[in-house]
Design a protein around this motif. Structure first.
Motif, PDB file in Angstrom:
ATOM      1  N   UNK A   1     -54.549  -2.920  -8.965  1.00 28.74           N
ATOM      2  CA  UNK A   1     -53.187  -2.400  -8.941  1.00 28.74           C
ATOM      3  C   UNK A   1     -53.225  -0.999  -8.349  1.00 28.74           C
ATOM      4  N   UNK A   2     -52.518  -0.808  -7.240  1.00 22.56           N
ATOM      5  CA  UNK A   2     -52.470   0.479  -6.557  1.00 22.56           C
ATOM      6  C   UNK A   2     -51.039   0.995  -6.600  1.00 22.56           C
ATOM      7  N   UNK A   3     -50.855   2.202  -7.129  1.00 25.15           N
ATOM      8  CA  UNK A   3     -49.531   2.805  -7.235  1.00 25.15           C
ATOM      9  C   UNK A   3     -49.462   3.984  -6.270  1.00 25.15           C
ATOM     10  N   UNK A   4     -48.525   3.916  -5.324  1.00 25.77           N
ATOM     11  CA  UNK A   4     -48.374   4.972  -4.330  1.00 25.77           C
ATOM     12  C   UNK A   4     -47.285   5.947  -4.770  1.00 25.77           C
ATOM     13  N   UNK A   5     -47.678   7.187  -4.946  1.00 28.18           N
ATOM     14  CA  UNK A   5     -46.777   8.218  -5.456  1.00 28.18           C
ATOM     15  C   UNK A   5     -45.637   8.490  -4.477  1.00 28.18           C
ATOM     16  N   UNK A   6     -44.428   8.476  -4.998  1.00 30.78           N
ATOM     17  CA  UNK A   6     -43.255   8.805  -4.201  1.00 30.78           C
ATOM     18  C   UNK A   6     -42.683   7.652  -3.407  1.00 30.78           C
ATOM     19  N   UNK A   7     -43.393   6.529  -3.331  1.00 33.15           N
ATOM     20  CA  UNK A   7     -42.897   5.376  -2.579  1.00 33.15           C
ATOM     21  C   UNK A   7     -41.917   4.584  -3.430  1.00 33.15           C
ATOM     22  N   UNK A   8     -40.960   3.941  -2.753  1.00 32.52           N
ATOM     23  CA  UNK A   8     -39.998   3.102  -3.436  1.00 32.52           C
ATOM     24  C   UNK A   8     -40.354   1.640  -3.320  1.00 32.52           C
ATOM     25  N   UNK A   9     -39.407   0.828  -2.872  1.00 27.83           N
ATOM     26  CA  UNK A   9     -39.587  -0.624  -2.865  1.00 27.83           C
ATOM     27  C   UNK A   9     -40.349  -1.132  -1.643  1.00 27.83           C
ATOM     28  N   UNK A  10     -40.609  -0.266  -0.676  1.00 24.93           N
ATOM     29  CA  UNK A  10     -41.243  -0.703   0.575  1.00 24.93           C
ATOM     30  C   UNK A  10     -42.441   0.181   0.921  1.00 24.93           C
TER      31      UNK A  10
ATOM     32  N   UNK B   1     -45.292  -0.243   2.241  1.00 27.28           N
ATOM     33  CA  UNK B   1     -45.944  -0.431   3.540  1.00 27.28           C
ATOM     34  C   UNK B   1     -45.180   0.268   4.654  1.00 27.28           C
ATOM     35  N   UNK B   2     -43.902   0.539   4.422  1.00 29.02           N
ATOM     36  CA  UNK B   2     -43.071   1.289   5.372  1.00 29.02           C
ATOM     37  C   UNK B   2     -43.062   2.777   5.032  1.00 29.02           C
ATOM     38  N   UNK B   3     -42.942   3.090   3.765  1.00 29.36           N
ATOM     39  CA  UNK B   3     -42.772   4.477   3.342  1.00 29.36           C
ATOM     40  C   UNK B   3     -44.069   5.278   3.373  1.00 29.36           C
ATOM     41  N   UNK B   4     -45.171   4.631   3.109  1.00 31.65           N
ATOM     42  CA  UNK B   4     -46.471   5.317   3.073  1.00 31.65           C
ATOM     43  C   UNK B   4     -47.471   4.490   3.884  1.00 31.65           C
ATOM     44  N   UNK B   5     -47.249   4.359   5.217  1.00 32.78           N
ATOM     45  CA  UNK B   5     -48.045   3.423   6.017  1.00 32.78           C
ATOM     46  C   UNK B   5     -49.536   3.725   6.051  1.00 32.78           C
ATOM     47  N   UNK B   6     -49.915   4.992   6.096  1.00 27.97           N
ATOM     48  CA  UNK B   6     -51.348   5.322   6.164  1.00 27.97           C
ATOM     49  C   UNK B   6     -52.039   4.986   4.853  1.00 27.97           C
ATOM     50  N   UNK B   7     -51.425   5.381   3.741  1.00 25.69           N
ATOM     51  CA  UNK B   7     -52.023   5.082   2.434  1.00 25.69           C
ATOM     52  C   UNK B   7     -52.070   3.577   2.198  1.00 25.69           C
ATOM     53  N   UNK B   8     -50.984   2.897   2.575  1.00 25.29           N
ATOM     54  CA  UNK B   8     -50.962   1.449   2.395  1.00 25.29           C
ATOM     55  C   UNK B   8     -52.048   0.785   3.232  1.00 25.29           C
ATOM     56  N   UNK B   9     -52.153   1.164   4.506  1.00 31.17           N
ATOM     57  CA  UNK B   9     -53.121   0.531   5.393  1.00 31.17           C
ATOM     58  C   UNK B   9     -54.546   0.735   4.902  1.00 31.17           C
ATOM     59  N   UNK B  10     -54.840   1.905   4.377  1.00 36.38           N
ATOM     60  CA  UNK B  10     -56.185   2.173   3.869  1.00 36.38           C
ATOM     61  C   UNK B  10     -56.555   1.194   2.763  1.00 36.38           C
TER      62      UNK B  10
ATOM     63  N   UNK C   1     -58.908  -2.656   3.913  1.00 43.53           N
ATOM     64  CA  UNK C   1     -60.147  -2.926   3.183  1.00 43.53           C
ATOM     65  C   UNK C   1     -60.093  -4.216   2.387  1.00 43.53           C
ATOM     66  N   UNK C   2     -58.921  -4.491   1.832  1.00 46.91           N
ATOM     67  CA  UNK C   2     -58.769  -5.703   1.013  1.00 46.91           C
ATOM     68  C   UNK C   2     -58.997  -6.971   1.837  1.00 46.91           C
ATOM     69  N   UNK C   3     -58.562  -6.976   3.092  1.00 43.44           N
ATOM     70  CA  UNK C   3     -58.717  -8.199   3.912  1.00 43.44           C
ATOM     71  C   UNK C   3     -59.937  -8.120   4.842  1.00 43.44           C
ATOM     72  N   UNK C   4     -60.767  -7.080   4.625  1.00 44.52           N
ATOM     73  CA  UNK C   4     -62.033  -7.041   5.343  1.00 44.52           C
ATOM     74  C   UNK C   4     -61.991  -6.418   6.719  1.00 44.52           C
ATOM     75  N   UNK C   5     -60.992  -5.544   6.973  1.00 39.11           N
ATOM     76  CA  UNK C   5     -60.939  -4.830   8.240  1.00 39.11           C
ATOM     77  C   UNK C   5     -61.557  -3.442   8.074  1.00 39.11           C
ATOM     78  N   UNK C   6     -62.143  -2.914   9.124  1.00 44.63           N
ATOM     79  CA  UNK C   6     -62.687  -1.569   9.102  1.00 44.63           C
ATOM     80  C   UNK C   6     -61.559  -0.552   9.234  1.00 44.63           C
ATOM     81  N   UNK C   7     -61.468   0.361   8.300  1.00 43.81           N
ATOM     82  CA  UNK C   7     -60.392   1.362   8.305  1.00 43.81           C
ATOM     83  C   UNK C   7     -60.755   2.486   9.274  1.00 43.81           C
TER      84      UNK C   7
END
Length: 349
Positions: free
Chosen positions: A319-328, A330-339, A343-349
């Motif tokens: 469970x990952x909680x992104x500070x300050x993000x709302x319902x989206x 992956x849109x609101x915090x794209x860099x943190x989400x992508x990191x 990694x979860x799906x096995x891509x090199x960050x």
């Protein structure tokens, strides 16, 4: 290749998709949107995948450019999950990494219930509770009343549905644009660009409206708030009367699960501003019978309970909680989400 759009004929319906990457790639990703949206919301995320990934974002039935077919709410989320399995067949994908946002989180959980061997990993982004939306209490999704009053098509704001049907592009209070900017994101920390705002609003307004689609039909109830689920359409399909994903805890094989949410999500949470019981507790909706008989739905606690049982049976989740993000997030915090996601799906960050 860049991001392309096309219509794919499946055994169930014609499905509109956005896609990026190598069609023959070994790594396959399916991105599943939520309610009153479409695959368009994933356009920026699609652009982040490397060329050796084939990423596809379909429009679910009732949304976007996909063929309109009625939604049988008595099947819960299975109309959509069966559509996605048929899409995997049409793509010649034996399996895929699945991501589901909001209602789409429940849909991909249902895919995993129906065909766990086809799910390489599962990413749940601000997902709906395993026990649907509204009308339940406790970690096990106990209904507040025997007819599941407080959930279903009758709980959706009728003026908002009418505005979607009318193609309202205004910024009036309660309009689709206003709801998107206030609730899809945490407006205190994120604002879409004008181009994003218009594209996403257009996607919202493509939502099919009516008893077979959004929001669905309803049934009168003797229990507050005097409406219970009907049998047709979107909001009934994700009512607890028909959506119960508790059996996810028992699936085999067990794909790894990443649960990402924002701590400022006003739609999915333990005090959701879209849950009539929470609005009753705040005095916004009259006649609330009180917390003893109709407490707000603990959506996060219900998801955590199911995933804890999944882990107890040998599965893994984070469970990952992104500070300050709302319902989206992956849109609101794209860099943190992508990191987290890469990694979860096995891509090199």
């Amino acid at each position: 290749m860049g991001i392309q759009s096309r219509i794919i004929d499946t055994a169930r319906l014609q499905t509109s998709v956005l896609e990026n990457g190598n069609v023959g790639a070994h790594k396959r990703v399916l991105l599943v949107h939520g309610n009153v949206s479409s695959g368009e919301f994933f356009r920026d995320l699609l652009g982040q995948f490397p060329a050796d990934v084939h990423a596809v974002a379909p429009d679910l039935r009732g949304y976007g450019g996909t063929e309109a077919r009625p939604i049988d709410a008595t099947r819960g989320l299975k109309d959509w999950s069966d559509d996605l399995l048929s899409l995997l067949d049409a793509l010649n994908w034996p399996d895929a990494h699945l991501l589901g946002w909001s209602m789409g989180g429940g849909v991909v959980m249902q895919v995993a219930l129906s065909a766990p061997e086809r799910v390489k990993s599962l990413t749940l982004v601000a997902p709906v509770s395993p026990y649907g939306f509204g009308g339940t209490h406790g970690a096990e999704g106990t209904p507040n009343s025997p007819d599941y009053a407080g959930s279903g098509g009758g709980t959706v704001n009728a003026a908002f549905v009418q505005a979607v049907a009318a193609g309202d592009r205004s910024d009036a209070a309660g309009s689709p644009r206003d709801v998107m900017k206030k609730f899809y994101f945490n407006a205190a920390q994120f604002a879409p660009t004008p181009e994003q705002e218009e594209a996403w609003l257009t996607a919202m307004l493509q939502t099919r409206v009516g008893e077979d689609f959004y929001a669905g039909d309803q049934t009168p109830s003797e229990h507050w708030p005097n409406v219970a689920p009907g049998t047709r359409g979107v909001a009934n399909a994700f009512s607890a009367k028909y959506q119960n994903l508790a059996a996810f805890a028992n699936i085999q094989p067990q794909p790894p699960v990443l649960w990402v949410r924002g701590d400022a999500d006003a739609i999915v949470g333990d005090a959701s501003l879209f849950d009539l019981a929470q609005l009753g507790a705040l005095g916004v909706v009259a006649g609330w019978p009180g917390a003893e008989t109709c407490p707000p739905q603990p959506m996060l606690g219900q998801m955590r309970s199911v995933l804890d049982k999944y882990a107890a049976r040998g599965g893994t989740y984070r469970e990952v909680v992104l500070s300050g993000a709302g319902h989206s997030p992956f849109i609101e915090a794209p860099e943190e989400f992508w990191a987290e996601y890469a990694g979860h799906i096995g891509l090199t960050v």
